[in-house]
Design an enzyme around this catalytic site. Structure first.
Site, PDB file in Angstrom:
ATOM      1  N   HIS A  68       0.848  -1.196   0.000  1.00 38.59           N
ATOM      2  CA  HIS A  68       0.000   0.000   0.000  1.00 38.59           C
ATOM      3  C   HIS A  68       0.880   1.241   0.000  1.00 38.59           C
ATOM      4  O   HIS A  68       2.097   1.154   0.067  1.00 38.59           O
ATOM      5  CB  HIS A  68      -0.977  -0.007   1.175  1.00 38.59           C
ATOM      6  CG  HIS A  68      -0.352   0.062   2.533  1.00 38.59           C
ATOM      7  ND1 HIS A  68       0.332  -0.997   3.091  1.00 38.59           N
ATOM      8  CD2 HIS A  68      -0.297   1.064   3.460  1.00 38.59           C
ATOM      9  CE1 HIS A  68       0.766  -0.664   4.297  1.00 38.59           C
ATOM     10  NE2 HIS A  68       0.403   0.589   4.539  1.00 38.59           N
ATOM     11  N   ASP A  72       5.766   4.426   5.257  1.00 39.19           N
ATOM     12  CA  ASP A  72       6.589   3.426   5.941  1.00 39.19           C
ATOM     13  C   ASP A  72       6.583   2.087   5.205  1.00 39.19           C
ATOM     14  O   ASP A  72       7.237   1.131   5.640  1.00 39.19           O
ATOM     15  CB  ASP A  72       6.159   3.247   7.399  1.00 39.19           C
ATOM     16  CG  ASP A  72       4.727   2.776   7.553  1.00 39.19           C
ATOM     17  OD1 ASP A  72       3.910   3.094   6.677  1.00 39.19           O
ATOM     18  OD2 ASP A  72       4.418   2.101   8.557  1.00 39.19           O
ATOM     19  N   HIS A  73       5.867   2.023   4.073  1.00 37.62           N
ATOM     20  CA  HIS A  73       5.879   0.816   3.242  1.00 37.62           C
ATOM     21  C   HIS A  73       6.376   1.065   1.822  1.00 37.62           C
ATOM     22  O   HIS A  73       6.600   0.102   1.092  1.00 37.62           O
ATOM     23  CB  HIS A  73       4.475   0.201   3.193  1.00 37.62           C
ATOM     24  CG  HIS A  73       4.046  -0.411   4.490  1.00 37.62           C
ATOM     25  ND1 HIS A  73       4.048  -1.771   4.721  1.00 37.62           N
ATOM     26  CD2 HIS A  73       3.632   0.162   5.640  1.00 37.62           C
ATOM     27  CE1 HIS A  73       3.646  -2.010   5.961  1.00 37.62           C
ATOM     28  NE2 HIS A  73       3.382  -0.846   6.540  1.00 37.62           N
ATOM     29  N   HIS A 157      -7.626  -1.338   5.684  1.00 41.56           N
ATOM     30  CA  HIS A 157      -6.530  -0.428   6.065  1.00 41.56           C
ATOM     31  C   HIS A 157      -6.608   0.898   5.320  1.00 41.56           C
ATOM     32  O   HIS A 157      -6.952   1.911   5.918  1.00 41.56           O
ATOM     33  CB  HIS A 157      -5.172  -1.097   5.866  1.00 41.56           C
ATOM     34  CG  HIS A 157      -4.032  -0.295   6.414  1.00 41.56           C
ATOM     35  ND1 HIS A 157      -3.917  -0.017   7.756  1.00 41.56           N
ATOM     36  CD2 HIS A 157      -2.976   0.310   5.809  1.00 41.56           C
ATOM     37  CE1 HIS A 157      -2.831   0.708   7.954  1.00 41.56           C
ATOM     38  NE2 HIS A 157      -2.256   0.929   6.788  1.00 41.56           N
ATOM     39  N   ASP A 178      -0.091  -4.055   6.060  1.00 40.89           N
ATOM     40  CA  ASP A 178      -1.007  -3.592   7.106  1.00 40.89           C
ATOM     41  C   ASP A 178      -2.427  -3.986   6.730  1.00 40.89           C
ATOM     42  O   ASP A 178      -2.823  -3.875   5.562  1.00 40.89           O
ATOM     43  CB  ASP A 178      -0.918  -2.070   7.260  1.00 40.89           C
ATOM     44  CG  ASP A 178       0.435  -1.619   7.810  1.00 40.89           C
ATOM     45  OD1 ASP A 178       1.183  -2.482   8.308  1.00 40.89           O
ATOM     46  OD2 ASP A 178       0.739  -0.413   7.719  1.00 40.89           O
ATOM     47  N   GLU A 203       1.684  -8.314  10.203  1.00 36.58           N
ATOM     48  CA  GLU A 203       1.992  -7.158  11.039  1.00 36.58           C
ATOM     49  C   GLU A 203       1.525  -7.430  12.468  1.00 36.58           C
ATOM     50  O   GLU A 203       0.604  -8.222  12.701  1.00 36.58           O
ATOM     51  CB  GLU A 203       1.314  -5.902  10.502  1.00 36.58           C
ATOM     52  CG  GLU A 203      -0.198  -5.902  10.631  1.00 36.58           C
ATOM     53  CD  GLU A 203      -0.768  -4.531  10.983  1.00 36.58           C
ATOM     54  OE1 GLU A 203      -0.167  -3.833  11.830  1.00 36.58           O
ATOM     55  OE2 GLU A 203      -1.811  -4.166  10.421  1.00 36.58           O
TER      56      GLU A 203
END
Length: 564
Positions: A68, A72-73, A157, A178, A203
């Site tokens: 996604h 942070d990804h 999410h 996530d 996660e």
């Protein structure tokens, strides 16, 4: 079937810079490529030097897969492709492909405008990086390399988030990224299916937390906002421009219409990126929740007619107002600038609706110890009210266990969480489901041995080996299937209602509880149901998985049906 080897370059016993390298039969895949919001130096990105590929990234890595668009990804991806030379394909869903460049460009602007911040990549790098992106649909089986198949499963999410199901030379891996097992106003719940992967990589952000109901959280959130408005204060809600922002704007706008506050107390949203993101949300409404997709709501989805664009001069607005401002952790941008102006006024209120990483201003505020903050060359006195109300779209402890129960993996690896929380959850998974669960730190290869699946074998047994009452398993008819589903619903209701007790006091550990017990001790929560026969009864999903068994048989009389 080969063993699975994994190297966390990020999110190993930590939240941030998600990046997991997977190796099966000398085939390498990279799962996510994110940055750490709490660092400004080289620790911001995964340590790609640990791969030891001598500059042969494209040759060695078959594909990069992004779950996604959250930074942070994905925010390390331009750095990996342009600075480290990876030129291969990058797979993601179509909404992620559309929204991710907006997020990256906004982050790049923040880096450019913040003194002392190193410029890790340019806008041109982002453009070149996104040229490698390959969009995929949900539930579309894609061969991304010889012997490697990929399927994206709905994760909730944020819009376009997907859990990635990989099959590499017959070895099955499910990487969740996530996910959220609870539906909300604009997104559905994560897809759950009995895939039985060899490895589930999940996660564990909220591994020791059990959140209260959505309605309760919404009431609490709106109560804090209205109280601040009534005393003439200003409400600052730091959010990321895409995701929780849309969820909370829907909530506040609907409340304003009910209470007659439209036109009396303004609601603002900062950032040109938000307007672009809302336009993309409207164009991809098919990815939203059923309520948003309904005929009546479809044409109004994400329009936000009663929310105005923010201008810098509005920081000195004389009356009460509500501001949704980016970024969500107060680590720069409009949210930080406004916070510095509004924090000294005790009538104002900062509401933190999502996860706050350690090292960020939001993280310091959440800890409750930030009464004076040094921000750049200025000292900010924090006299405003600060509240943390979790609207995070991550699965909580119950959701993580539901996912494991549904997918029935042979092994579990936890990432994207703190060490203590993952240690606790790993123990629960092992005791409840009888499967190994690990949570390696960053920079360490871990090997997950794969056990071959049972092979159906036709066996002729004499009558002395077969009990008189034995009958082979039968396919359930429609009425029996309905009864089975009804029993499962009743079991789930026991978990959701009678088996739940939420305690806002001190955290309870296993040593605090009576024995015998078969329950899920969570931080501040015990999930269990007292038995009428003494002791504590196990939740239904414990009973279902306490003694895993595989029964395999074949029918041969002209039938091709197999059951296991």
């Amino acid at each position: 079937m080969a063993d699975i080897e994994l190297l966390p370059l990020g999110a190993g016993q930590d939240v941030g810079r998600s990046c997991i390298v997977v190796r099966v039969n000398d085939k390498y895949l990279m799962l996510d490529c994110g940055m750490h919001l709490g660092h400004k130096d080289a620790r911001r990105f995964p340590d790609f030097s640990l791969l030891s590929f001598n500059g042969r990234m494209t040759e060695m890595i078959s594909a990069v897969i992004i779950t996604h668009f959250h930074l942070d990804h994905c925010a390390a991806l331009p750095y990996f492709t342009e600075a480290w030379g990876y030129q291969g394909p990058v797979y993601m869903t179509h909404p992620t492909k559309a929204i991710m460049p907006i997020m990256l460009e906004d982050f790049q602007k923040i880096m450019t405008g913040r003194p002392g911040d190193k410029l890790w990549y340019s806008r041109a790098d982002i453009v070149r990086c996104m040229q490698k992106a390959v969009g995929i649909d949900l539930n579309q089986a894609v061969e991304i390399a010889p012997g490697i198949n990929l399927k994206a499963l709905y994760a909730g999410h944020v819009l376009g988030a997907a859990m990635m199901h990989l099959q590499v030379d017959g070895t099955s891996i499910l990487y969740t990224g996530d996910y959220n097992t609870t539906p909300d106003r604009h997104l559905g719940a994560a897809h759950l299916e009995r895939l039985r992967p060899d490895l589930l990589v999940s996660e564990a952000t909220y591994a020791t937390t059990l959140r209260d109901s959505k309605k309760s959280r919404e009431r609490g959130f709106m109560g804090e906002v209205v109280q601040c408005i009534q005393r003439g204060g200003k409400v600052l809600i730091p959010v990321f421009a895409v995701g929780r922002a849309q969820e909370l704007m829907i909530l506040v706008e609907e409340a304003w219409q009910r209470m007659g506050l439209v036109g009396k107390v303004p609601i603002f949203f900062s950032g040109h990126m938000a307007a672009r993101a809302n336009g993309l949300y409207r164009s991809m409404v098919n990815w939203a929740s059923e309520a948003v997709r309904s005929t009546g709501a479809r044409h109004q989805a994400f329009a936000f007619d009663h929310i105005s664009a923010w201008e810098p001069e509005m920081a000195s607005y004389p009356g009460p107002c509500v501001l949704f401002a980016t970024p969500g952790m107060l680590n720069g941008g409009v949210s930080l600038e406004v916070f510095k102006l509004w924090a000294p006024d005790p009538n104002n209120h900062v509401v933190l609706p999502g996860y706050q990483a350690a090292g960020t201003i939001g993280g310091k505020l959440q800890s409750g110890q930030a009464q004076e903050l040094k921000i750049g060359q200025a000292t900010v006195h924090v006299r405003c009210k600060v509240s943390y109300l979790s609207f995070s779209a991550h699965a909580d402890a119950k959701g993580i266990l539901q996912l494991v129960s549904a997918y029935e993996p042979k092994s579990v690896m936890l990432v994207h969480g703190d060490k203590a929380g993952m240690d606790f959850m790993a123990g629960r998974v092992h005791r409840m489901f009888g499967i190994p669960c690990t949570f390696p730190p960053n920079g360490n290869w871990v090997t997950v041995p794969i056990q071959p699946s049972p092979i159906p074998v036709q066996v002729q047994l004499g009558p002395q080996w077969m009990p008189d009452h034995w009958q082979p398993p039968q396919r359930l008819n429609k009425k029996q299937q309905q009864k089975d589903r009804r029993q499962r619903r009743q079991q789930q209701q026991q978990i959701d209602s009678g088996a739940m007790q939420v305690d806002g006091g001190d955290a309870l550990g296993p040593e605090d509880l009576p024995v015998p017990i078969n329950s899920i001790p969570i931080s501040g929560v015990v999930v269990a149901k007292r038995s009428t026969r003494g002791g504590m009864a196990a939740p239904p999903f414990v009973l279902l998985h306490s003694q895993p068994m595989i029964i395999t048989y074949e029918r041969h009389e002209g039938s091709e049906e197999h059951m296991s």
